[in-house]
Design a protein around this motif. Structure first.
Motif, mmCIF file in Angstrom:
data_model
loop_
_atom_site.group_PDB
_atom_site.id
_atom_site.type_symbol
_atom_site.label_atom_id
_atom_site.label_comp_id
_atom_site.label_asym_id
_atom_site.label_seq_id
_atom_site.Cartn_x
_atom_site.Cartn_y
_atom_site.Cartn_z
ATOM 1 N N ASN A 23 -4.251 12.744 2.595
ATOM 2 C CA ASN A 23 -3.724 11.394 2.435
ATOM 3 C C ASN A 23 -4.340 10.815 1.170
ATOM 4 N N GLN A 24 -3.580 10.805 0.086
ATOM 5 C CA GLN A 24 -4.055 10.256 -1.184
ATOM 6 C C GLN A 24 -3.685 8.784 -1.320
ATOM 7 N N GLY A 25 -3.164 8.226 -0.258
ATOM 8 C CA GLY A 25 -2.724 6.833 -0.281
ATOM 9 C C GLY A 25 -3.837 5.867 0.071
ATOM 10 N N GLN A 26 -3.442 4.618 0.277
ATOM 11 C CA GLN A 26 -4.393 3.535 0.507
ATOM 12 C C GLN A 26 -4.371 3.018 1.936
ATOM 13 N N GLN A 27 -3.611 3.692 2.799
ATOM 14 C CA GLN A 27 -3.561 3.252 4.192
ATOM 15 C C GLN A 27 -3.403 4.458 5.098
ATOM 16 N N ALA A 32 -6.885 6.804 5.015
ATOM 17 C CA ALA A 32 -6.775 6.827 3.557
ATOM 18 C C ALA A 32 -7.862 7.724 2.977
ATOM 19 N N ALA A 88 0.849 -1.186 0.000
ATOM 20 C CA ALA A 88 0.000 0.000 0.000
ATOM 21 C C ALA A 88 0.888 1.239 0.000
ATOM 22 N N VAL A 89 0.604 2.123 -0.904
ATOM 23 C CA VAL A 89 1.417 3.326 -1.068
ATOM 24 C C VAL A 89 0.897 4.439 -0.165
ATOM 25 N N VAL A 90 1.823 5.079 0.532
ATOM 26 C CA VAL A 90 1.474 6.247 1.333
ATOM 27 C C VAL A 90 1.775 7.478 0.487
ATOM 28 N N ARG A 91 0.762 8.271 0.219
ATOM 29 C CA ARG A 91 0.940 9.486 -0.570
ATOM 30 C C ARG A 91 0.318 10.650 0.191
#
Length: 112
Positions: A35-39, A82, A9-12
């Motif tokens: 937080n545009q990431g998935q976690q 997320a 899962a990418v943290v963005r």
């Protein structure tokens, strides 16, 4: 047979620095963290000013001063879920024009 690679899962995290008002004695500023990431993820935003800026009231974050840099974190180290947003703000004193940050980073990456 080959097993599929595990997905990571990418943290963005991104942050946007904004000034909502300024006068001859200071300014009001804020930062929106996304937080545009998935976690879920924790964040640290660092804003660096010229030496003439001093922070007063801060809301929705804890702050630590290191030289001319102010390091902001979520209250109680809370994570940002997320696809969620968080924002914090503050009142600062300084001469007109001092609201322009020298540098802004979120978790070490440039705000944008």
């Amino acid at each position: 047979t080959r097993s599929p690679s595990p997905t990571v899962a990418v943290v963005r995290l991104t942050a946007r620095y904004m000034v909502s008002g300024e006068n001859n004695n200071g300014f009001v500023a804020g930062v929106e963290v996304i937080n545009q990431g998935q976690q879920p993820a924790t964040w640290t935003v660092e804003v660096t000013y010229s030496s003439s800026v001093r922070l007063g009231q801060v809301w929705n974050a804890s702050v630590q001063r290191v030289g001319n840099t102010y390091r902001f974190r979520a209250n109680s180290g809370a994570t940002l879920g997320a696809a969620q947003k968080a924002s914090f703000g503050y009142i600062a004193s300084g001469p007109r024009g001092s609201s322009r940050a020298v540098r802004c980073t979120i978790n070490g990456r440039t705000c944008g």
